[in-house]
Design an enzyme around this catalytic site. Structure first.
Site, PDB file in Angstrom:
ATOM      1  N   SER A 266       0.860  -1.201   0.000  1.00 38.82           N
ATOM      2  CA  SER A 266       0.000   0.000   0.000  1.00 38.82           C
ATOM      3  C   SER A 266       0.882   1.232   0.000  1.00 38.82           C
ATOM      4  O   SER A 266       2.051   1.176   0.387  1.00 38.82           O
ATOM      5  CB  SER A 266      -0.865   0.015   1.263  1.00 38.82           C
ATOM      6  OG  SER A 266      -0.097   0.495   2.371  1.00 38.82           O
ATOM      7  N   ASP A 267       0.332   2.337  -0.430  1.00 38.30           N
ATOM      8  CA  ASP A 267       1.049   3.587  -0.224  1.00 38.30           C
ATOM      9  C   ASP A 267       0.918   3.962   1.253  1.00 38.30           C
ATOM     10  O   ASP A 267       0.146   3.354   2.010  1.00 38.30           O
ATOM     11  CB  ASP A 267       0.501   4.691  -1.152  1.00 38.30           C
ATOM     12  CG  ASP A 267       1.531   5.792  -1.364  1.00 38.30           C
ATOM     13  OD1 ASP A 267       1.468   6.480  -2.394  1.00 38.30           O
ATOM     14  OD2 ASP A 267       2.439   5.940  -0.501  1.00 38.30           O
ATOM     15  N   TRP A 268       1.659   4.963   1.666  1.00 43.14           N
ATOM     16  CA  TRP A 268       1.767   5.334   3.087  1.00 43.14           C
ATOM     17  C   TRP A 268       0.378   5.587   3.700  1.00 43.14           C
ATOM     18  O   TRP A 268      -0.289   6.536   3.304  1.00 43.14           O
ATOM     19  CB  TRP A 268       2.629   6.587   3.208  1.00 43.14           C
ATOM     20  CG  TRP A 268       2.880   7.013   4.614  1.00 43.14           C
ATOM     21  CD1 TRP A 268       1.959   7.357   5.569  1.00 43.14           C
ATOM     22  CD2 TRP A 268       4.151   7.150   5.257  1.00 43.14           C
ATOM     23  NE1 TRP A 268       2.580   7.699   6.736  1.00 43.14           N
ATOM     24  CE2 TRP A 268       3.922   7.576   6.585  1.00 43.14           C
ATOM     25  CE3 TRP A 268       5.470   6.956   4.857  1.00 43.14           C
ATOM     26  CZ2 TRP A 268       4.952   7.808   7.487  1.00 43.14           C
ATOM     27  CZ3 TRP A 268       6.493   7.192   5.764  1.00 43.14           C
ATOM     28  CH2 TRP A 268       6.238   7.607   7.058  1.00 43.14           C
TER      29      TRP A 268
END
Ligand code: GLC
Length: 720
Positions: A266-268
């Site tokens: 996932s992105d942050w």
């Protein structure tokens, strides 16, 4: 370890051990990492316990050979199974040697140089302890209000795909297990993050599936076809569902249709952001949706470690989903050789030898000279050797030319424009005045700059956006230069002296108050560690600029989005219709961009003639050969990027007025004539039909060959 051994290892892990392998934490969570490392998102009280850290699978944003060795050793002592960490970070256009931003690299139209820049970035990162980079970013972009256009290679799916492949080749090499001075690539942000509504970061993306497949997906697919090891989810929704919880996008398309069996990260914070998106009540539902979508690593939030064990024990989530994700992560560690050598390419001696080496900086210089675009020149460039030059503006002596993704680079070490110009013209010929700041300035500064300019023969203005005015969360509704810089230009212009403007910025700008006020405009983007030297060599004529835009410059933000491969509409504005009201047009601006895709000038001139097609007909067995002659009719050698576009005149769905299908770089001496030859085949004419079938249609196609997407010689053929 082979796969069975990995499965055996998983079999020994508790459910909590396995779930913790799915979390990625920033460097400050780890013993020995101190508060080093790069923080690229919201840090928040995460409720992470020591056992979770001990069992975590990867660390984000840490680099430095000796420190990385210490962090890895400390971690493996704590991990109950001795499983090493993956070290991941954003090496987007260089590690310590910073290359031009990708939007600049795209303007080089040189995938070999792009590949070389990625190889150098990988080498510097690998010896410094990094195993995986969050690159390439291949989001197609059409909206310069969005801060992250600087991270992309532009608005064309074909060109973006070529660069995506080149970056992956450079980062990963041929065999990641053997080549320890390479890193695993992670293509991002899947998917269509560049289509964020209104150019506002993290905003809604709503596209038809056909638009998605025709324009936004090809470059991700190209990266994966090149063997890219990882994919990162994007923050945005796709058809109403955030990417990190989007089973249709991640399971059906990425995993099943594209057969991607690598790691999906996932992105942050994007897993927990399913809650504010409004598709999850709480961390439990966010964890449920993300694991079902196949997100293997949760970056910097703790929904998985907090909720997955209970979701599995309650039967809501099949433990096999957890095992599947753990296996993919362990397989990546295995492919990187970390079970045999947890330090892989990390090597303090090599770090001292190769990081920021002269060879690497020379490569950064070369790419910067090839990425800098000459946008206007009434003849004042190149600078005359004996000219007295006033170098004025906030970027005259600035090291803020590395761009927003240069956390491991050094602005102090960057070659500034003033030093480079002094070196080339002699200090006695260059006088510097700041003139104003990026967004503020004083009357005294302006006056002093005008006085300096008045003493000179030629003025070079060094202007632009601070790097934080671009990049993630760096979006702007007004994409002009800041007002104080426009004021500086206006004051200098009143002197009537030959004036050139050099722009250091991360997006196509609205050039009102610039383009019409000066005699020459040089687009330097954020040119990287050697940027000042590259720009100076273009200004003095040691290098003949050859870069071409890969993202359109609008007349104004009111036109946005404006891009070359647009549809024709039922009421296209044509020259003959100039006086007609009821056509697709504005009352106060033209339809076309100020500077179109493919545009760029040279210090010489190229003439085109004799466009030839090998036949008037093409079949799927007999491709066309298309050629055009190009003559350098100027006084100096130069490189011309000859571009081939086609238009499908009538499709089952509307088709763009132009589509890039090829380009050839010709290096020609003064007076030399060259021939650009293209092969065009039926496969290149395929597109997604109404039913999403990907095929071509028989019928007429127009052909355009020229120096940019507007200025071309034209012909046509029939596909039988
Ligand atoms: C950021 C960016 C992403 C980056 C990640 C890790 O939020 O969106 O591109 O790779 O966090 O730094």
């Amino acid at each position: 370890m082979d796969n069975q051994q990995l499965l055996d290892l998983i079999g020994k892990m508790t459910l909590e051990d396995k779930v913790a392998q799915l979390v990625q934490l920033a460097a400050p969570f780890y013993e020995g990492a101190g508060d080093e490392g790069q923080i690229t998102g919201p840090m928040q009280a995460m409720g992470i316990t020591d056992p979770m850290i001990a069992n975590s699978g990867s660390i984000l944003g840490y680099a430095g050979a000796e420190g990385a060795i210490a962090v890895q050793e400390a971690h493996m002592k704590k991990n109950p199974h001795g499983i090493p960490l993956l070290f991941m970070a954003d090496i987007v256009h260089g590690f310590k040697t910073i290359f031009p931003v990708p939007l600049a690299i795209g303007c080089s139209w040189d995938t070999d140089l792009a590949q070389k820049s990625a190889e150098i970035a990988a080498r510097e990162a690998a010896v410094s302890g990094i195993h995986v980079t969050f690159a390439p970013m291949v989001d197609l972009v059409r909206d310069p209000r969005w801060g992250r256009v600087m991270e992309s290679t532009g608005e064309d799916p074909y060109l973006n795909s070529l660069f995506a492949r080149a970056f992956v080749r450079g980062l990963q090499g041929e065999d990641l297990t053997e080549e320890v001075e390479r890193v695993a690539a992670c293509v991002k942000h899947f998917a269509a993050y560049g289509a964020s509504e209104a150019g506002r970061d993290y905003n809604t993306v709503d596209l038809s599936e056909r638009q998605l497949r025709e324009y936004y997906l090809p470059a991700y697919k190209a990266a994966l076809d090149e063997g890219c090891e990882m994919v990162m989810t994007s923050f945005n929704t796709i058809d109403g569902i955030p990417a990190s919880g989007n089973e249709k996008l991640m399971r059906d398309l990425l995993r099943d249709e594209w057969n991607f069996d690598g790691v999906l990260i996932s992105d942050w914070g994007a897993v927990k952001e399913l809650i504010p998106h409004g598709v999850a009540e709480d961390e439990r539902e966010a964890a449920y949706k993300a694991i079902r979508a196949g997100v293997d690593i949760e970056m910097m939030t703790a929904c998985y470690v907090h909720e997955l064990p209970e979701l599995v024990r309650s039967g809501k989530v099949d433990e096999a989903l957890v095992d599947e994700s753990v296996l993919r992560i362990l397989q990546l560690k295995q492919k990187l050789g970390l079970f045999d050598n947890p330090h892989r390419g990390t090597n303090p001696e090599r770090e001292a030898e190769v990081v920021f080496s002269r060879e690497h900086r020379e490569a950064a210089y070369e790419l910067a000279t090839r990425s800098t675009v000459l946008l206007k020149n009434d003849g004042i460039l190149p600078l005359r050797p004996e000219a007295k030059v006033a170098l004025i503006g906030p970027f005259a002596q600035s090291g803020d030319i590395l761009g927003p993704w240069s956390w491991s680079g050094s602005t102090e070490d960057a070659v500034k424009l003033d030093a480079a110009l002094n070196e080339r013209l002699g200090g006695q010929n260059v006088t510097v005045a700041v003139g104003c700041g990026i967004e503020e300035g004083t009357e005294e500064q302006l006056r002093s700059a005008v006085e300096t300019a008045a003493q000179a023969d030629i003025v070079v203005l060094a202007l632009g956006e601070a790097s934080e005015m671009s990049g993630e969360a760096g979006c702007r509704t007004d994409i002009r230069l800041p007002q104080i810089q426009l004021e500086l230009i206006a004051r200098i212009a009143e002197l009537g002296k030959p004036t050139a403007a050099v722009l250091f910025n991360g997006r196509p700008l609205d050039l009102h108050g610039v383009y019409d006020k000066v005699g020459a405009v040089v687009e330097a983007w954020y040119p990287g560690s050697e940027g000042g030297a590259a720009v100076a060599d273009i200004l003095v004529g040691a290098v003949n600029p050859s870069a071409r835009l890969t993202m359109s410059f609008p007349h104004s933000v009111g036109q946005v989005p404006v891009y070359y491969n647009h549809f024709n509409t039922g009421r296209p504005q044509g020259a003959a219709d100039a006086q007609v009201r009821y056509v697709s047009q504005y009352l106060d601006a033209p339809n076309e961009a100020l500077l179109p895709f493919g545009y760029g000038l040279s210090y010489t001139t190229f003439a085109y003639d004799e466009l030839k097609l090998s036949s008037e007909h093409m079949t799927d067995e007999s491709p066309l050969t298309i050629s055009v002659n190009v003559t350098n009719i100027g006084e100096r050698a130069g490189v011309e990027t000859v571009q081939l576009y086609v238009r499908d005149v009538s499709g089952e769905v509307v088709r763009p007025v132009r589509e890039l299908k090829g380009f050839v770089r010709l290096e020609l001496a003064p007076g030399e004539r060259g021939t650009a030859v293209f092969t065009l085949n039926e496969e290149q004419l395929r597109y997604h039909h109404a039913d999403l079938g990907f095929k071509s249609d028989p019928g007429r196609f127009e052909v355009f060959v020229g120096r940019n997407s507007q200025d071309t010689l034209n012909d046509s053929f029939i596909l039988n």
